[in-house]
Design an enzyme around this catalytic site. Structure first.
Site, mmCIF file in Angstrom:
data_model
loop_
_atom_site.group_PDB
_atom_site.id
_atom_site.type_symbol
_atom_site.label_atom_id
_atom_site.label_comp_id
_atom_site.label_asym_id
_atom_site.label_seq_id
_atom_site.Cartn_x
_atom_site.Cartn_y
_atom_site.Cartn_z
ATOM 1 N N GLU A 119 0.562 -1.370 -0.154
ATOM 2 C CA GLU A 119 -0.140 0.447 -0.256
ATOM 3 C C GLU A 119 0.979 0.944 -0.087
ATOM 4 O OE1 GLU A 119 -4.151 -1.531 1.293
ATOM 5 O OE2 GLU A 119 -2.285 -0.943 3.238
ATOM 6 N N CYS A 132 3.256 8.991 0.852
ATOM 7 C CA CYS A 132 3.995 7.773 1.947
ATOM 8 C C CYS A 132 3.791 6.480 0.714
ATOM 9 C CB CYS A 132 2.714 7.454 3.312
ATOM 10 S SG CYS A 132 3.447 6.979 4.872
ATOM 11 N N CYS A 139 6.852 -6.754 7.674
ATOM 12 C CA CYS A 139 7.830 -5.840 8.565
ATOM 13 C C CYS A 139 8.267 -6.335 9.626
ATOM 14 C CB CYS A 139 7.305 -4.381 9.052
ATOM 15 S SG CYS A 139 8.876 -3.753 10.417
ATOM 16 N N CYS A 143 6.302 -3.980 15.940
ATOM 17 C CA CYS A 143 6.044 -3.026 17.102
ATOM 18 C C CYS A 143 4.592 -3.475 17.251
ATOM 19 C CB CYS A 143 6.227 -1.321 16.554
ATOM 20 S SG CYS A 143 8.567 -1.122 15.987
ATOM 21 N N CYS A 146 1.459 -1.806 15.984
ATOM 22 C CA CYS A 146 1.332 -1.618 14.556
ATOM 23 C C CYS A 146 1.073 -2.848 13.995
ATOM 24 C CB CYS A 146 2.517 -1.468 14.168
ATOM 25 S SG CYS A 146 2.771 -0.614 12.413
ATOM 26 N N CYS A 362 -0.763 5.722 9.893
ATOM 27 C CA CYS A 362 0.024 4.914 10.248
ATOM 28 C C CYS A 362 -0.471 3.828 10.885
ATOM 29 C CB CYS A 362 0.524 5.747 11.252
ATOM 30 S SG CYS A 362 1.007 7.601 11.374
HETATM 31 N N1 SAH Z 1 9.379 0.944 10.001
HETATM 32 C C1 SAH Z 1 9.512 2.671 10.172
HETATM 33 C C2 SAH Z 1 7.900 3.511 9.049
HETATM 34 C C3 SAH Z 1 6.704 3.258 9.716
HETATM 35 S S1 SAH Z 1 5.556 3.376 10.595
HETATM 36 C C4 SAH Z 1 9.437 2.899 11.848
HETATM 37 O O1 SAH Z 1 8.870 2.058 12.486
HETATM 38 O O2 SAH Z 1 9.590 4.472 11.729
HETATM 39 C C5 SAH Z 1 4.938 5.270 10.797
HETATM 40 C C6 SAH Z 1 5.294 5.324 11.950
HETATM 41 O O3 SAH Z 1 3.940 5.002 12.267
HETATM 42 C C7 SAH Z 1 6.209 4.943 13.472
HETATM 43 O O4 SAH Z 1 6.625 5.472 13.436
HETATM 44 C C8 SAH Z 1 5.722 3.668 13.481
HETATM 45 O O5 SAH Z 1 5.739 3.028 14.866
HETATM 46 C C9 SAH Z 1 3.847 4.535 13.725
HETATM 47 N N2 SAH Z 1 2.850 3.697 13.825
HETATM 48 C C10 SAH Z 1 3.243 2.301 13.726
HETATM 49 N N3 SAH Z 1 1.197 1.710 14.425
HETATM 50 C C11 SAH Z 1 1.171 2.927 14.472
HETATM 51 C C12 SAH Z 1 -1.032 2.792 15.244
HETATM 52 N N4 SAH Z 1 -1.426 1.686 15.560
HETATM 53 N N5 SAH Z 1 -0.851 4.334 15.382
HETATM 54 C C13 SAH Z 1 -0.178 5.727 15.217
HETATM 55 N N6 SAH Z 1 0.916 4.873 14.978
HETATM 56 C C14 SAH Z 1 1.543 3.883 14.839
#
Ligand code: SAH
Length: 386
Positions: A119, A132, A139, A143, A146, A362
């Site tokens: 996406e 984006c 991934c 985390c 996420c 995000c």
């Molecule tokens: N792998 C990269 C890019 C990920 S997405 C990274 O971790 O930085 C970009 C941001 O969205 C990251 O800071 C990630 O932690 C955040 N993110 C992931 N899941 C989320 C959620 N459910 N709510 C808000 N932010 C989230």
């Protein structure tokens, strides 16, 4: 179930259809031209006995004008065009679906040559138009909050697939002449696919292509330290955003598991050493989870941790989803946290969540079939119906 290494099968499509997708890979002997940087392309043409300058013409056709059929490249001779078509292919992610949110955010579901789905998201006026992009299918970082992390890693994207997302969005949104920013905040961890990401940024930055200045690109990372150190030496350097999310080692070990390998202290030391240009700052992203990392003490500790770093903080109130075992704090809590950070002299913003109604926000990027099949999702729906 999503078996490892298997193409994601769309709902309603049989596993056989997924296999057929892979069979569709056309003639892998023909090199993907969209995957090549200009000097590579020039060299390849020279080796084939053609003039080098055709490389520039080809690069312009593909990247600047979005033309991917050799037959349409009218300033190249007919023989050259058919010679090129025999030696190269031009691979572009295929648009499967486009969903527009009530706030104007557009989510693009794209199918890659081997049938995998990714996406990409267009976020209008934030204040700039922003693309984006995904850097991996799934991934590996896992985390805890996420959804993409729940998919696990399926594979890295190639440089052509990363830059190709921009070609598709530019085409679909009629933005060939428009300015836009890029954030590497889609599916995947960019520093876990370092070489392809940097190559894609070079392809995108080339003045004969879309000429996206790296200063308009932000790379967001959990902090894969050896590659963060490498990034610090790159001639083309994007802006840096660090997914910090916690203020103690214990807390970050839980939320961002790679912290067990590359800890918070080491990460912040690397940020202190990171070359940040005048008037620029490293963004620290901080997802806000109710009663987990959102206390006044967390806010004060965050400011202390960032001491000596040219930093700004971006608070990300959690985008809740089934299967994610955390809650979003109240707006009042988020504002209180933000004001503690701001009072201590650190610039802070709260990320407005865009595209939540189409799950483009995000951490919500996860391809449909996996979303239906994730264990968390199944568990959540079981709980909801029991
Ligand atoms: N792998 C990269 C890019 C990920 S997405 C990274 O971790 O930085 C970009 C941001 O969205 C990251 O800071 C990630 O932690 C955040 N993110 C992931 N899941 C989320 C959620 N459910 N709510 C808000 N932010 C989230």
């Amino acid at each position: 179930m999503l078996s490892r290494g298997c193409a994601i099968v769309q709902p309603g499509r049989s596993r056989k259809a997924g296999l057929d997708e892979r069979a569709k890979i056309k003639d892998p002997m023909r090199h993907d031209l969209a995957e090549m940087e200009l000097p590579e392309l020039e060299q390849a043409l020279e080796a084939m006995g053609h003039a080098r300058f055709h490389g520039r013409q080809l690069f312009q056709w593909v990247h600047k004008r979005g033309v991917v059929d050799f037959a349409d490249m009218t300033d190249l001779g007919r023989d050259l065009r058919s010679g090129l078509a025999a030696s190269f292919r031009i691979v572009t992610p295929e648009l499967v679906r486009k969903e527009t949110s009530s706030d104007g955010t557009v989510k693009f579901l794209l199918r890659l040559e081997d049938g995998q789905l990714i996406e990409s998201v267009f976020i209008p006026d934030t204040p700039a138009n922003t693309f984006c992009l995904s850097t991996q299918v799934g991934c590996a970082m896992k985390c805890g909050f996420c959804l993409t992390g729940k998919m696990g890693i399926i594979r890295n994207l190639t440089a052509g697939e990363i830059a190709g997302q921009v070609r598709v969005l530019v085409r679909e949104l009629h933005m060939l002449q428009a300015r836009f920013n890029i954030v590497l905040m889609g599916m995947g961890e960019p520093l876990h696919n370092y070489d392809a990401v940097m190559k894609a940024l070079r392809i995108l930055a080339d003045e004969h292509g879309l000429a996206v200045n790296p200063r308009r690109v932000t790379l967001s990372t959990v902090g894969v330290l050896p590659n963060l150190e490498r990034l610090a030496t790159e001639p083309l350097m994007p802006n840096l955003a660090i997914s910090l999310h916690a203020t103690t080692e214990e807390q970050r070990d839980l939320l961002v598991p790679i912290n067990r390998k590359y800890g918070l202290k080491e990460l912040l030391d690397a940020c202190r050493r990171f070359p940040v240009k005048r008037r620029e700052r490293i963004t620290f992203e901080y997802v806000m989870l109710k009663d987990v990392n959102d206390s006044d003490e967390d806010a004060r500790r965050l400011v202390r941790l960032l001491h000596g770093i040219k930093a700004k903080v971006n608070l990300l109130p959690l985008n809740e989803a089934a299967g994610i075992p955390y809650e979003r704090p109240s707006d009042a809590r988020v504002n209180r946290f933000a004001s503690i950070v701001a009072e201590r002299g650190v610039t802070v913003s709260v990320r407005k969540s865009r595209g939540r109604d189409i799950r483009a926000a995000c951490g919500q990027l996860i391809t449909e079939s996996t979303r239906q099949q994730s264990p968390g999702q199944r568990l959540a729906s079981l709980i909801a119906t029991s």
